[in-house]
Design an enzyme around this catalytic site. Structure first.
Site, PDB file in Angstrom:
ATOM      1  N   HIS A  82      -3.666  -5.618   1.057  1.00 41.35           N
ATOM      2  CA  HIS A  82      -2.972  -5.831   2.333  1.00 41.35           C
ATOM      3  C   HIS A  82      -2.931  -7.312   2.713  1.00 41.35           C
ATOM      4  O   HIS A  82      -3.836  -7.798   3.397  1.00 41.35           O
ATOM      5  CB  HIS A  82      -3.702  -5.071   3.448  1.00 41.35           C
TER       6      HIS A  82
ATOM      7  N   GLU B 299      -1.164  -8.658   4.947  1.00 42.52           N
ATOM      8  CA  GLU B 299      -1.018  -8.794   6.405  1.00 42.52           C
ATOM      9  C   GLU B 299      -2.367  -8.729   7.122  1.00 42.52           C
ATOM     10  O   GLU B 299      -2.467  -9.074   8.286  1.00 42.52           O
ATOM     11  CB  GLU B 299      -0.048  -7.729   6.949  1.00 42.52           C
TER      12      GLU B 299
ATOM     13  N   CYS C 267       0.833  -1.204   0.000  1.00 38.03           N
ATOM     14  CA  CYS C 267       0.000   0.000   0.000  1.00 38.03           C
ATOM     15  C   CYS C 267       0.875   1.266   0.000  1.00 38.03           C
ATOM     16  O   CYS C 267       1.525   1.545  -0.980  1.00 38.03           O
ATOM     17  CB  CYS C 267      -0.966  -0.039   1.175  1.00 38.03           C
TER      18      CYS C 267
END
Lengths: 80, 232
Positions: free
Chosen positions: B203, B205, B86
């Site tokens: 994302h 994560e 990002c």
């Protein structure tokens, strides 16, 4: 003391969604003659103790290094 | 393997990334403060998401000149694994480690939702553990993810297989209606020519735990460890 007024705009051909939205809003307000609308940035920088020539070189360098993104943006500036 | 997560003022996915790396890989993870000038002994660097320097001027433009960046650029140029997520992706673009730039989403809105992402290449250090053309779900959360570059660079990215992640339909079709932000060729993530630097807008994560998803983002991080072991 010199003041640099730097105008950063999107290059021709790069789509400007902000410009398009503003253009539509102006047309909705009744400004039917509004045509292509583009949004840019104005950066004002005061420069101490440099000659006009030095300032010009410096501002070019600042634009190329940080202020404008050469992939999509172009810049021009005035010194006063 | 030792990971470093760089923390800029305004990073806000640094702790998620740290946690995900630890949970998924069980390897050592450390934060790296942006004011450091020397990079310690790391095997993988992550530039996390967030709004470094408030996205002032352009997203990533100021972070690119923070004190730690010359060492990270050196690390990347000498083949070190660098992943930008990002805002981290935006920083990689601004620093010239990856080509192109980000424009505002075509809707002008901040978009926060799950999207379908296709793994276009599973030969990079970040995608080894996926199947080629596998479609996974990952969350996006950005207002400037509209990838743009000149036609020549775009062609090179395609020819060299540098487009690693693409926004697709659930069946894996590359179609405009599944492109959330207007990015060229539905690009969600790209690699450099060598493949050791990758940036992506989604994302991974945020999808490593089955508690809040199918956990498919985890393989980005497990791939890095696998790559490291194979190389080692």
């Amino acid at each position: 003391m010199l003041t640099a007024r730097i105008y950063i705009t999107l290059k021709k051909g790069v789509l400007d969604p902000q410009g398009v939205t503003i253009q539509e809003a102006l047309q909705n307000l009744g400004y039917q003659n509004v045509r292509e609308t583009r949004v840019g940035k104005l950066i004002e920088i005061q420069l101490n103790s440099v000659s006009r020539e030095e300032a010009e070189q410096q501002v070019h360098k600042m634009c190329q290094e940080l202020l404008a993104n050469p992939v999509i943006e172009q810049y021009e500036f005035t010194l006063s | 393997m030792k990971f470093g997560v760089v923390v800029f003022p305004g990073s806000n996915c640094d702790q998620d990334t740290y946690q995900a790396l630890q949970q998924v890989t069980g390897q050592q993870v450390e934060y790296i403060w942006h004011k450091e000038t020397k990079l310690g002994n790391y095997d993988g660097i992550i530039l996390p998401g967030g709004f470094s320097y408030g996205d002032y001027l352009r997203a990533g433009a100021i972070a690119r000149f923070s004190k730690i960046m010359p060492s990270i650029i050196n690390f990347a140029r000498s083949g070190g694994l660098v992943l930008g997520i990002c805002n981290g992706f935006q920083i990689l673009l601004e620093s010239g480690l990856l080509p192109g730039t980000m424009m505002k989403n075509r809707t002008l809105q901040f978009i926060c939702k799950d999207v379908y992402v296709k793994i276009e290449q599973n030969t990079t250090p970040f995608t080894l553990d996926y199947e080629k053309n596998q479609v996974i779900t990952l969350p996006i959360a950005h207002s400037e993810g509209n990838y743009y570059t000149d036609p020549k660079t775009l062609e090179e990215l395609e020819i060299n297989g540098q487009i690693i992640f693409r926004y697709v339909s659930p069946e894996g079709k590359v179609e405009e209606e599944w492109n959330p932000n207007g990015s060229l060729h539905n690009i969600a993530g790209i690699a450099n020519k060598e493949g050791n630097v990758v940036g992506l807008m989604p994302h991974p994560e945020r999808n490593v735990d089955s508690l809040i998803g199918d956990g498919m983002g985890a393989r980005v991080f497990s791939s890095m460890v696998n790559w490291y072991r194979r190389k080692g």
